[in-house]
Design an enzyme around this catalytic site. Structure first.
Site, PDB file in Angstrom:
ATOM      1  N   ASP A 104     -21.423 120.742  98.144  1.00  0.00           N
ATOM      2  CA  ASP A 104     -21.773 119.943  99.210  1.00  0.00           C
ATOM      3  C   ASP A 104     -21.849 120.870 100.434  1.00  0.00           C
ATOM      4  O   ASP A 104     -21.750 120.507 101.558  1.00  0.00           O
ATOM      5  CB  ASP A 104     -20.821 118.754  99.625  1.00  0.00           C
ATOM      6  CG  ASP A 104     -19.586 119.298  99.742  1.00  0.00           C
ATOM      7  OD1 ASP A 104     -19.081 120.440  99.281  1.00  0.00           O
ATOM      8  OD2 ASP A 104     -18.539 118.160  99.876  1.00  0.00           O
ATOM      9  N   LYS A 155      -4.327 123.310 106.390  1.00  0.00           N
ATOM     10  CA  LYS A 155      -4.243 122.600 107.554  1.00  0.00           C
ATOM     11  C   LYS A 155      -3.227 122.955 108.661  1.00  0.00           C
ATOM     12  O   LYS A 155      -2.421 122.141 109.046  1.00  0.00           O
ATOM     13  CB  LYS A 155      -4.542 121.009 107.298  1.00  0.00           C
ATOM     14  CG  LYS A 155      -5.949 120.769 106.658  1.00  0.00           C
ATOM     15  CD  LYS A 155      -6.131 119.295 106.729  1.00  0.00           C
ATOM     16  CE  LYS A 155      -7.223 118.935 106.014  1.00  0.00           C
ATOM     17  NZ  LYS A 155      -7.262 118.069 105.141  1.00  0.00           N
ATOM     18  N   ASP A 212     -20.266 122.523 105.879  1.00  0.00           N
ATOM     19  CA  ASP A 212     -19.902 121.470 104.627  1.00  0.00           C
ATOM     20  C   ASP A 212     -20.535 120.015 105.137  1.00  0.00           C
ATOM     21  O   ASP A 212     -20.113 119.852 105.972  1.00  0.00           O
ATOM     22  CB  ASP A 212     -18.291 121.416 104.900  1.00  0.00           C
ATOM     23  CG  ASP A 212     -17.525 120.433 104.034  1.00  0.00           C
ATOM     24  OD1 ASP A 212     -18.278 119.463 103.566  1.00  0.00           O
ATOM     25  OD2 ASP A 212     -16.429 120.469 103.896  1.00  0.00           O
TER      26      ASP A 212
HETATM   27  P1  GTP Z   1     -14.842 112.832 100.115  1.00  0.00           P
HETATM   28  O1  GTP Z   1     -14.490 111.596  99.330  1.00  0.00           O
HETATM   29  O2  GTP Z   1     -15.763 112.336 101.288  1.00  0.00           O
HETATM   30  O3  GTP Z   1     -13.743 113.689 100.676  1.00  0.00           O
HETATM   31  O4  GTP Z   1     -15.891 113.634  99.441  1.00  0.00           O
HETATM   32  P2  GTP Z   1     -15.795 114.520  97.976  1.00  0.00           P
HETATM   33  O5  GTP Z   1     -15.272 113.411  97.003  1.00  0.00           O
HETATM   34  O6  GTP Z   1     -16.913 114.873  97.770  1.00  0.00           O
HETATM   35  O7  GTP Z   1     -14.661 115.387  98.146  1.00  0.00           O
HETATM   36  P3  GTP Z   1     -14.705 116.911  98.738  1.00  0.00           P
HETATM   37  O8  GTP Z   1     -15.542 116.905 100.156  1.00  0.00           O
HETATM   38  O9  GTP Z   1     -13.357 117.585  99.022  1.00  0.00           O
HETATM   39  O10 GTP Z   1     -15.437 117.776  97.477  1.00  0.00           O
HETATM   40  C1  GTP Z   1     -15.790 119.009  97.587  1.00  0.00           C
HETATM   41  C2  GTP Z   1     -16.834 119.437  96.566  1.00  0.00           C
HETATM   42  O11 GTP Z   1     -16.230 119.277  95.297  1.00  0.00           O
HETATM   43  C3  GTP Z   1     -17.963 118.166  96.648  1.00  0.00           C
HETATM   44  O12 GTP Z   1     -19.139 118.885  96.038  1.00  0.00           O
HETATM   45  C4  GTP Z   1     -17.367 117.245  95.570  1.00  0.00           C
HETATM   46  O13 GTP Z   1     -18.570 116.635  94.700  1.00  0.00           O
HETATM   47  C5  GTP Z   1     -16.519 118.061  94.503  1.00  0.00           C
HETATM   48  N1  GTP Z   1     -15.587 117.395  93.912  1.00  0.00           N
HETATM   49  C6  GTP Z   1     -14.622 116.759  94.467  1.00  0.00           C
HETATM   50  N2  GTP Z   1     -13.656 116.368  93.608  1.00  0.00           N
HETATM   51  C7  GTP Z   1     -14.358 116.668  92.355  1.00  0.00           C
HETATM   52  C8  GTP Z   1     -13.712 116.061  91.205  1.00  0.00           C
HETATM   53  O14 GTP Z   1     -12.914 115.563  90.791  1.00  0.00           O
HETATM   54  N3  GTP Z   1     -14.654 116.525  89.937  1.00  0.00           N
HETATM   55  C9  GTP Z   1     -15.782 117.224  90.280  1.00  0.00           C
HETATM   56  N4  GTP Z   1     -16.653 117.590  89.240  1.00  0.00           N
HETATM   57  N5  GTP Z   1     -16.260 117.446  91.575  1.00  0.00           N
HETATM   58  C10 GTP Z   1     -15.323 117.234  92.347  1.00  0.00           C
END
Ligand code: GTP
Length: 318
Positions: A104, A155, A212
């Site tokens: 992302d 943080k 991000d």
């Molecule tokens: P929020 O719920 O809004 O925090 O978003 P998010 O679920 O995408 O979490 P975050 O922004 O912290 O994730 C950063 C990147 O890691 C993103 O591209 C997510 O798709 C990916 N990501 C986060 N958690 C997982 C997971 O449990 N499995 C996989 N495969 N990707 C994950």
């Protein structure tokens, strides 16, 4: 070489849009976010492994109709296993030095140069680092000699931060890192990195841009960054006043004001006197007469009725 893209998160901060579309498929100036991430990979990457979970079918459908010129393997987690657990889950596909990217973030990082730098360090991993003015909302990295990472802070307050360098969510790893992840739901940033510091984790800074796209505000910042870079042509055959940059893919509008930083997908209608700026209007949406849309995303097929205002909001079907 193989690259793993983490694309299984729930994207809760972009709800309600992410109830019907995974964050990685949100269009950023006309291209799904995940495609923008893939397009930054060096040509030496022949295989992209997508670690997916939430709404994986939507990603499967996308890659079926929009091949990206590299082999794409989707590996599913029955429920999200965290950024570390996701790597354990794709371990059978890893056979050498590999790249990992959060699915992302858009950036100007030169990944080819990063891989070269990583090989010179001899360490177990290299993290791309981005400099920010205020690191208090991020994972901060403390750097020692030769860019070796000596500690992490999650943080920290502005005063306590050991540097202004934050983890930009792009890594180059040796396969041995997989031995230190462990089972179940694991965060690579919080649990695995501190565990492998002694095997050599290095940082590489880069300049240019990094966004991000986890939030509404940042998704629109990324859109603006891409529009500024790609400068889509100003269309002269539309009945509207335009302040560029915009990417307009529909002609159904009359006497309205558009821009700057607006993306309008196909089959969108915009009514007379409407004003739209800093916004993404998705396929099939309709904006009524005299509406004001600013700092917002209007999801696919949504109808905004005449005279309504949407300010810094996300409208989408659940
Ligand atoms: P929020 O719920 O809004 O925090 O978003 P998010 O679920 O995408 O979490 P975050 O922004 O912290 O994730 C950063 C990147 O890691 C993103 O591209 C997510 O798709 C990916 N990501 C986060 N958690 C997982 C997971 O449990 N499995 C996989 N495969 N990707 C994950």
């Amino acid at each position: 070489m193989k690259a793993v893209i983490l694309a299984g998160g729930l994207g809760t901060r972009l709800r309600p849009l992410t109830y019907s579309i995974p964050k990685s498929l949100v269009p950023i100036a006309g291209k799904p976010l995940i495609r923008r991430v893939i397009d930054t990979l060096p040509s030496s990457v022949d295989t992209v492994i997508l670690a997916v979970s939430y709404m994986k079918e939507a990603l499967e459908d996308y890659f079926r109709v929009e091949p990206c010129g590299r082999k794409v393997i989707l590996v599913n987690e029955s429920s999200p296993m965290g950024t570390g657990g996701a790597l354990t889950n794709v371990a059978q596909h890893i056979d050498g030095t590999f790249i990992v990217l959060n699915g992302d973030c858009v950036s100007s990082l030169d990944i080819k140069a990063m891989v070269r730098g990583h090989r010179e360090t001899g360490g177990i991993g290299t993290l791309a680092l981005w400099e920010v003015e205020d690191p208090s909302a991020f994972g901060v990295v403390e750097i020692g000699r030769n860019m070796r990472i000596i500690d992490f802070q999650e943080k920290p307050s502005r005063e306590e931060a050991k540097s202004n360098l934050i983890n930009a969510g792009v890594y180059v790893f040796e396969p041995e890192i997989l031995d230190y992840i462990g089972k179940g739901q694991v965060s690579i940033e919080r649990e695995v990195f501190p565990r492998v510091l002694e095997y050599g984790l290095f940082g590489q800074r880069f300049e240019g841009f990094w966004v991000d796209c986890g939030t509404l505000k940042n998704t629109l910042v990324a859109q603006r960054e891409m529009l500024d870079r790609e400068s889509p042509p100003v269309l002269s055959n539309l009945d509207c006043q335009q302040i560029p940059p915009n990417l307009i893919q529909s002609k159904e509008m009359k006497g309205c004001h558009i821009g700057p930083n607006v993306c309008i997908e196909p089959d969108v209608r915009i009514g007379e006197g409407a004003r739209v700026d800093n916004a993404l209007i998705m396929k099939g949406a309709s904006i009524g007469a005299n509406c004001k849309i600013t700092g917002s995303i209007i999801g696919p097929g949504i109808k905004v009725t005449d005279n309504e205002s949407v300010v810094e909001g996300i409208l989408a079907n659940r």
